[in-house]
Design a protein around this motif. Structure first.
Motif, PDB file in Angstrom:
ATOM      1  N   ARG A 189     -77.551  33.829   0.777  1.00  0.00           N
ATOM      2  CA  ARG A 189     -77.038  32.597   1.382  1.00  0.00           C
ATOM      3  C   ARG A 189     -77.964  31.444   1.023  1.00  0.00           C
ATOM      4  O   ARG A 189     -79.180  31.622   0.924  1.00  0.00           O
ATOM      5  CB  ARG A 189     -76.967  32.730   2.897  1.00  0.00           C
ATOM      6  CG  ARG A 189     -75.893  33.653   3.345  1.00  0.00           C
ATOM      7  CD  ARG A 189     -75.870  33.733   4.857  1.00  0.00           C
ATOM      8  NE  ARG A 189     -74.562  34.188   5.255  1.00  0.00           N
ATOM      9  CZ  ARG A 189     -73.929  33.773   6.321  1.00  0.00           C
ATOM     10  NH1 ARG A 189     -74.490  32.904   7.133  1.00  0.00           N
ATOM     11  NH2 ARG A 189     -72.745  34.234   6.603  1.00  0.00           N
ATOM     12  N   HIS A 190     -77.369  30.257   0.874  1.00  0.00           N
ATOM     13  CA  HIS A 190     -78.137  29.060   0.531  1.00  0.00           C
ATOM     14  C   HIS A 190     -77.635  27.890   1.357  1.00  0.00           C
ATOM     15  O   HIS A 190     -76.483  27.865   1.785  1.00  0.00           O
ATOM     16  CB  HIS A 190     -77.974  28.727  -0.957  1.00  0.00           C
ATOM     17  CG  HIS A 190     -78.425  29.820  -1.861  1.00  0.00           C
ATOM     18  ND1 HIS A 190     -79.750  30.015  -2.185  1.00  0.00           N
ATOM     19  CD2 HIS A 190     -77.740  30.800  -2.493  1.00  0.00           C
ATOM     20  CE1 HIS A 190     -79.858  31.055  -2.973  1.00  0.00           C
ATOM     21  NE2 HIS A 190     -78.652  31.551  -3.173  1.00  0.00           N
TER      22      HIS A 190
ATOM     23  N   LEU B 204     -67.993  21.526  -7.335  1.00  0.00           N
ATOM     24  CA  LEU B 204     -68.993  22.385  -6.715  1.00  0.00           C
ATOM     25  C   LEU B 204     -70.171  22.481  -7.673  1.00  0.00           C
ATOM     26  O   LEU B 204     -70.006  22.876  -8.825  1.00  0.00           O
ATOM     27  CB  LEU B 204     -68.411  23.765  -6.432  1.00  0.00           C
ATOM     28  CG  LEU B 204     -69.320  24.740  -5.694  1.00  0.00           C
ATOM     29  CD1 LEU B 204     -69.561  24.248  -4.265  1.00  0.00           C
ATOM     30  CD2 LEU B 204     -68.709  26.128  -5.680  1.00  0.00           C
ATOM     31  N   PHE B 205     -71.361  22.110  -7.207  1.00  0.00           N
ATOM     32  CA  PHE B 205     -72.566  22.080  -8.028  1.00  0.00           C
ATOM     33  C   PHE B 205     -73.487  23.219  -7.603  1.00  0.00           C
ATOM     34  O   PHE B 205     -73.825  23.328  -6.423  1.00  0.00           O
ATOM     35  CB  PHE B 205     -73.322  20.762  -7.821  1.00  0.00           C
ATOM     36  CG  PHE B 205     -72.554  19.540  -8.237  1.00  0.00           C
ATOM     37  CD1 PHE B 205     -72.865  18.884  -9.414  1.00  0.00           C
ATOM     38  CD2 PHE B 205     -71.530  19.045  -7.445  1.00  0.00           C
ATOM     39  CE1 PHE B 205     -72.175  17.742  -9.796  1.00  0.00           C
ATOM     40  CE2 PHE B 205     -70.830  17.907  -7.818  1.00  0.00           C
ATOM     41  CZ  PHE B 205     -71.149  17.258  -9.000  1.00  0.00           C
ATOM     42  N   MET B 206     -73.898  24.055  -8.561  1.00  0.00           N
ATOM     43  CA  MET B 206     -74.822  25.145  -8.268  1.00  0.00           C
ATOM     44  C   MET B 206     -75.822  25.281  -9.406  1.00  0.00           C
ATOM     45  O   MET B 206     -75.444  25.200 -10.582  1.00  0.00           O
ATOM     46  CB  MET B 206     -74.079  26.464  -8.081  1.00  0.00           C
ATOM     47  CG  MET B 206     -73.252  26.520  -6.818  1.00  0.00           C
ATOM     48  SD  MET B 206     -72.581  28.149  -6.479  1.00  0.00           S
ATOM     49  CE  MET B 206     -71.312  28.258  -7.714  1.00  0.00           C
ATOM     50  N   ALA B 207     -77.077  25.512  -9.039  1.00  0.00           N
ATOM     51  CA  ALA B 207     -78.106  25.742 -10.040  1.00  0.00           C
ATOM     52  C   ALA B 207     -77.781  27.033 -10.795  1.00  0.00           C
ATOM     53  O   ALA B 207     -77.309  28.012 -10.208  1.00  0.00           O
ATOM     54  CB  ALA B 207     -79.477  25.850  -9.384  1.00  0.00           C
ATOM     55  N   ASP B 208     -78.024  27.033 -12.085  1.00  0.00           N
ATOM     56  CA  ASP B 208     -77.725  28.204 -12.908  1.00  0.00           C
ATOM     57  C   ASP B 208     -78.529  29.426 -12.493  1.00  0.00           C
ATOM     58  O   ASP B 208     -78.054  30.550 -12.613  1.00  0.00           O
ATOM     59  CB  ASP B 208     -77.987  27.893 -14.390  1.00  0.00           C
ATOM     60  CG  ASP B 208     -77.037  26.842 -14.936  1.00  0.00           C
ATOM     61  OD1 ASP B 208     -75.915  26.706 -14.398  1.00  0.00           O
ATOM     62  OD2 ASP B 208     -77.418  26.163 -15.904  1.00  0.00           O
TER      63      ASP B 208
ATOM     64  N   PHE C 106     -79.863  23.667  -3.451  1.00  0.00           N
ATOM     65  CA  PHE C 106     -78.728  23.538  -2.546  1.00  0.00           C
ATOM     66  C   PHE C 106     -77.431  23.766  -3.317  1.00  0.00           C
ATOM     67  O   PHE C 106     -77.349  23.480  -4.512  1.00  0.00           O
ATOM     68  CB  PHE C 106     -78.660  22.132  -1.923  1.00  0.00           C
ATOM     69  CG  PHE C 106     -79.748  21.865  -0.944  1.00  0.00           C
ATOM     70  CD1 PHE C 106     -79.610  22.251   0.379  1.00  0.00           C
ATOM     71  CD2 PHE C 106     -80.896  21.197  -1.336  1.00  0.00           C
ATOM     72  CE1 PHE C 106     -80.618  21.978   1.291  1.00  0.00           C
ATOM     73  CE2 PHE C 106     -81.914  20.940  -0.433  1.00  0.00           C
ATOM     74  CZ  PHE C 106     -81.778  21.326   0.885  1.00  0.00           C
ATOM     75  N   VAL C 107     -76.424  24.269  -2.631  1.00  0.00           N
ATOM     76  CA  VAL C 107     -75.067  24.295  -3.157  1.00  0.00           C
ATOM     77  C   VAL C 107     -74.437  23.008  -2.659  1.00  0.00           C
ATOM     78  O   VAL C 107     -74.491  22.718  -1.460  1.00  0.00           O
ATOM     79  CB  VAL C 107     -74.274  25.517  -2.648  1.00  0.00           C
ATOM     80  CG1 VAL C 107     -72.837  25.459  -3.110  1.00  0.00           C
ATOM     81  CG2 VAL C 107     -74.948  26.804  -3.113  1.00  0.00           C
ATOM     82  N   THR C 108     -73.883  22.212  -3.546  1.00  0.00           N
ATOM     83  CA  THR C 108     -73.333  20.929  -3.128  1.00  0.00           C
ATOM     84  C   THR C 108     -71.890  20.776  -3.566  1.00  0.00           C
ATOM     85  O   THR C 108     -71.459  21.368  -4.546  1.00  0.00           O
ATOM     86  CB  THR C 108     -74.164  19.749  -3.711  1.00  0.00           C
ATOM     87  OG1 THR C 108     -74.176  19.849  -5.128  1.00  0.00           O
ATOM     88  CG2 THR C 108     -75.578  19.776  -3.196  1.00  0.00           C
ATOM     89  N   ASN C 109     -71.147  20.014  -2.786  1.00  0.00           N
ATOM     90  CA  ASN C 109     -69.748  19.756  -3.092  1.00  0.00           C
ATOM     91  C   ASN C 109     -69.483  18.302  -2.838  1.00  0.00           C
ATOM     92  O   ASN C 109     -69.905  17.718  -1.909  1.00  0.00           O
ATOM     93  CB  ASN C 109     -68.858  20.615  -2.201  1.00  0.00           C
ATOM     94  CG  ASN C 109     -67.395  20.447  -2.504  1.00  0.00           C
ATOM     95  OD1 ASN C 109     -66.954  19.437  -3.017  1.00  0.00           O
ATOM     96  ND2 ASN C 109     -66.661  21.460  -2.185  1.00  0.00           N
TER      97      ASN C 109
ATOM     98  N   ARG D 258     -78.743  16.450  -8.395  1.00  0.00           N
ATOM     99  CA  ARG D 258     -80.176  16.498  -8.070  1.00  0.00           C
ATOM    100  C   ARG D 258     -80.456  17.474  -6.922  1.00  0.00           C
ATOM    101  O   ARG D 258     -81.459  18.189  -6.944  1.00  0.00           O
ATOM    102  CB  ARG D 258     -80.686  15.097  -7.718  1.00  0.00           C
ATOM    103  CG  ARG D 258     -80.615  14.103  -8.862  1.00  0.00           C
ATOM    104  CD  ARG D 258     -81.505  14.474 -10.006  1.00  0.00           C
ATOM    105  NE  ARG D 258     -82.898  14.364  -9.562  1.00  0.00           N
ATOM    106  CZ  ARG D 258     -83.936  14.625 -10.308  1.00  0.00           C
ATOM    107  NH1 ARG D 258     -83.781  15.004 -11.541  1.00  0.00           N
ATOM    108  NH2 ARG D 258     -85.154  14.511  -9.826  1.00  0.00           N
ATOM    109  N   MET D 259     -79.584  17.531  -5.922  1.00  0.00           N
ATOM    110  CA  MET D 259     -79.771  18.476  -4.817  1.00  0.00           C
ATOM    111  C   MET D 259     -79.549  19.916  -5.285  1.00  0.00           C
ATOM    112  O   MET D 259     -80.247  20.830  -4.848  1.00  0.00           O
ATOM    113  CB  MET D 259     -78.820  18.143  -3.660  1.00  0.00           C
ATOM    114  CG  MET D 259     -79.134  16.845  -2.942  1.00  0.00           C
ATOM    115  SD  MET D 259     -80.712  16.867  -2.046  1.00  0.00           S
ATOM    116  CE  MET D 259     -81.801  16.056  -3.212  1.00  0.00           C
TER     117      MET D 259
END
Length: 77
Positions: A44-45, A33-37, A74-77, A68-69
């Motif tokens: 919600r995002h 799970l990738f999230m910007a700090d 964006f929250v990415t998985n 990159r997203m």
């Protein structure tokens, strides 16, 4: 031997957490799970699921795009 070579994109603005979840068939699926700090976790995002192309190393393709997203909010998985 890598001789110091690093082919994996890493961002100092994104946190990666290991996650697991059950799919519709009851199988446990693992992912990252990738999230910007600086993401406001109280809001919600948009979220994206990024899959790797078969025949590629997931950390070199899917992780690159997911990171990159995440940098874009964006929250990415």
């Amino acid at each position: 031997m890598s001789n110091g070579t690093d082919n994996f994109y890493v961002s100092d603005r994104v946190t990666i957490d290991k996650v697991t979840f059950r799919n519709q068939y009851g199988m446990t699926v693992a992912g990252n799970l990738f999230m910007a700090d600086d993401l406001d976790r109280g809001r919600r995002h948009g979220a994206l699921v990024v899959g790797h192309p078969m025949g590629a190393v997931k950390e070199q393709s899917a992780n690159f795009y997911a990171t990159r997203m995440a940098e874009q909010g964006f929250v990415t998985n």
